[in-house]
Design a protein around this motif. Structure first.
Motif, PDB file in Angstrom:
ATOM      1  N   GLU A   1       0.836  -1.191   0.000  1.00  0.00           N
ATOM      2  CA  GLU A   1       0.000   0.000   0.000  1.00  0.00           C
ATOM      3  C   GLU A   1       0.879   1.251   0.000  1.00  0.00           C
ATOM      4  N   ALA A   2       0.494   2.241  -0.808  1.00  0.00           N
ATOM      5  CA  ALA A   2       1.196   3.523  -0.798  1.00  0.00           C
ATOM      6  C   ALA A   2       1.016   4.158   0.573  1.00  0.00           C
ATOM      7  N   ARG A   3       2.077   4.764   1.108  1.00  0.00           N
ATOM      8  CA  ARG A   3       1.987   5.371   2.436  1.00  0.00           C
ATOM      9  C   ARG A   3       3.025   6.476   2.582  1.00  0.00           C
TER      10      ARG A   3
ATOM     11  N   ALA B   1      -0.092  -2.103   8.089  1.00  0.00           N
ATOM     12  CA  ALA B   1       1.313  -2.340   8.394  1.00  0.00           C
ATOM     13  C   ALA B   1       1.792  -3.486   7.519  1.00  0.00           C
ATOM     14  N   GLU B   2       3.073  -3.442   7.158  1.00  0.00           N
ATOM     15  CA  GLU B   2       3.641  -4.512   6.344  1.00  0.00           C
ATOM     16  C   GLU B   2       5.106  -4.705   6.687  1.00  0.00           C
ATOM     17  N   VAL B   3       5.615  -5.887   6.352  1.00  0.00           N
ATOM     18  CA  VAL B   3       6.985  -6.261   6.682  1.00  0.00           C
ATOM     19  C   VAL B   3       7.765  -6.491   5.392  1.00  0.00           C
ATOM     20  N   PHE B   4       8.981  -5.900   5.331  1.00  0.00           N
ATOM     21  CA  PHE B   4       9.877  -6.054   4.193  1.00  0.00           C
ATOM     22  C   PHE B   4      10.947  -7.078   4.542  1.00  0.00           C
ATOM     23  N   ASP B   5      11.183  -8.012   3.634  1.00  0.00           N
ATOM     24  CA  ASP B   5      12.242  -9.006   3.796  1.00  0.00           C
ATOM     25  C   ASP B   5      13.367  -8.668   2.821  1.00  0.00           C
ATOM     26  N   PRO B   6      14.524  -8.183   3.308  1.00  0.00           N
ATOM     27  CA  PRO B   6      15.623  -7.819   2.409  1.00  0.00           C
ATOM     28  C   PRO B   6      16.156  -8.993   1.585  1.00  0.00           C
TER      29      PRO B   6
ATOM     30  N   ALA C   1       8.990   3.245  10.403  1.00  0.00           N
ATOM     31  CA  ALA C   1       9.623   1.981  10.025  1.00  0.00           C
ATOM     32  C   ALA C   1      10.653   1.629  11.081  1.00  0.00           C
ATOM     33  N   VAL C   2      10.772   0.353  11.368  1.00  0.00           N
ATOM     34  CA  VAL C   2      11.726  -0.092  12.379  1.00  0.00           C
ATOM     35  C   VAL C   2      12.369  -1.401  11.916  1.00  0.00           C
ATOM     36  N   LEU C   3      13.675  -1.510  12.146  1.00  0.00           N
ATOM     37  CA  LEU C   3      14.410  -2.730  11.832  1.00  0.00           C
ATOM     38  C   LEU C   3      14.135  -3.759  12.919  1.00  0.00           C
ATOM     39  N   LEU C   4      13.646  -4.924  12.513  1.00  0.00           N
ATOM     40  CA  LEU C   4      13.370  -6.001  13.464  1.00  0.00           C
ATOM     41  C   LEU C   4      14.656  -6.764  13.764  1.00  0.00           C
ATOM     42  N   LYS C   5      14.663  -7.496  14.853  1.00  0.00           N
ATOM     43  CA  LYS C   5      15.869  -8.233  15.255  1.00  0.00           C
ATOM     44  C   LYS C   5      16.316  -9.269  14.232  1.00  0.00           C
ATOM     45  N   ASP C   6      15.372  -9.782  13.414  1.00  0.00           N
ATOM     46  CA  ASP C   6      15.732 -10.783  12.411  1.00  0.00           C
ATOM     47  C   ASP C   6      16.166 -10.168  11.080  1.00  0.00           C
ATOM     48  N   GLY C   7      16.277  -8.829  11.025  1.00  0.00           N
ATOM     49  CA  GLY C   7      16.755  -8.154   9.827  1.00  0.00           C
ATOM     50  C   GLY C   7      15.659  -7.671   8.889  1.00  0.00           C
ATOM     51  N   ARG C   8      14.406  -8.056   9.142  1.00  0.00           N
ATOM     52  CA  ARG C   8      13.299  -7.537   8.340  1.00  0.00           C
ATOM     53  C   ARG C   8      12.940  -6.137   8.829  1.00  0.00           C
ATOM     54  N   VAL C   9      12.101  -5.436   8.074  1.00  0.00           N
ATOM     55  CA  VAL C   9      11.691  -4.080   8.429  1.00  0.00           C
ATOM     56  C   VAL C   9      10.175  -4.017   8.505  1.00  0.00           C
ATOM     57  N   LEU C  10       9.660  -3.459   9.601  1.00  0.00           N
ATOM     58  CA  LEU C  10       8.228  -3.228   9.758  1.00  0.00           C
ATOM     59  C   LEU C  10       7.940  -1.783   9.388  1.00  0.00           C
ATOM     60  N   ALA C  11       7.012  -1.559   8.458  1.00  0.00           N
ATOM     61  CA  ALA C  11       6.532  -0.221   8.106  1.00  0.00           C
ATOM     62  C   ALA C  11       5.069  -0.148   8.515  1.00  0.00           C
TER      63      ALA C  11
ATOM     64  N   TRP D   1       7.347  -7.277   0.265  1.00  0.00           N
ATOM     65  CA  TRP D   1       6.579  -6.759   1.395  1.00  0.00           C
ATOM     66  C   TRP D   1       5.379  -7.665   1.631  1.00  0.00           C
ATOM     67  N   THR D   2       5.020  -7.877   2.902  1.00  0.00           N
ATOM     68  CA  THR D   2       3.865  -8.693   3.274  1.00  0.00           C
ATOM     69  C   THR D   2       3.045  -7.947   4.318  1.00  0.00           C
ATOM     70  N   LEU D   3       1.731  -7.829   4.093  1.00  0.00           N
ATOM     71  CA  LEU D   3       0.861  -7.176   5.067  1.00  0.00           C
ATOM     72  C   LEU D   3       0.805  -7.976   6.364  1.00  0.00           C
ATOM     73  N   THR D   4       0.720  -7.275   7.490  1.00  0.00           N
ATOM     74  CA  THR D   4       0.504  -7.930   8.780  1.00  0.00           C
ATOM     75  C   THR D   4      -0.994  -8.020   9.015  1.00  0.00           C
TER      76      THR D   4
END
Length: 168
Positions: A79-81, A102-107, A86-96, A112-115
């Motif tokens: 989704e455009a936003r 809200a969605e999570v980015f996997d580098p 945005a915050v870096l999660l401990k496992d290296g993904r990013v929550l926006a 991106w995946t919606l929560t």
């Protein structure tokens, strides 16, 4: 150090040049404001969302690599936003999070995946425009405040996201 000025990035500090002056650091593929910039675990920088005009939010994301001084487009946000957190999660993904979801980015995949479970996903509740997110010591994310639109009142809500379950 990195500073964004219009569509250009600048590197600064004593290691940027012999004089300590700012030097250009590449140009983003998409000009934007109101976006997030998140330092990834590998030293690259994820820039996501924002506005391309005063009224047009974007779902575009790109990654800056300081080793090559290059920007590379990556997967688009679901989704455009803009004005999100945005915050870096401990496992290296990013929550926006912000706007209406809200969605999570996997580098590793660039996707991106919606929560699920965020209270704003219900039609009767407000969005989290301008909210703040912070990573807690236990690995969960605390989301606080925000508003339900540019001219709306501030809100006092708070929610927790658990990256282990992907749920709020």
């Amino acid at each position: 150090l990195v500073l964004l000025a219009q569509n250009d990035w600048f590197k600064g500090g004593s290691t940027a040049s012999s004089s300590g002056a700012w030097i250009p650091a590449g140009t983003m593929n998409t000009a934007r404001s109101g976006h997030t910039a998140t330092l990834l675990a590998d030293g690259r920088v994820l820039v996501a969302g924002g506005r391309t005009t005063a009224t047009q939010n974007t779902n575009k994301a790109e990654i800056y690599n300081p080793a090559t001084d290059r920007w590379t487009p990556t997967g688009d946000l679901v989704e455009a936003r803009a004005e999100h957190s945005a915050v870096l999660l401990k496992d290296g993904r990013v929550l926006a999070v912000g706007y209406q979801s809200a969605e999570v980015f996997d580098p590793a995949t660039g996707k991106w995946t919606l929560t699920v479970g965020l209270a704003i996903n219900s039609p009767s509740s407000a969005s989290y425009d301008g909210a703040s997110a912070v990573l807690l010591a236990n690995g969960k994310v605390l989301l606080t405040g925000g508003r339900s639109g540019v001219l709306s009142s501030a809100r006092n809500g708070a929610e927790l996201f658990d990256p282990a379950t992907g749920m709020w």
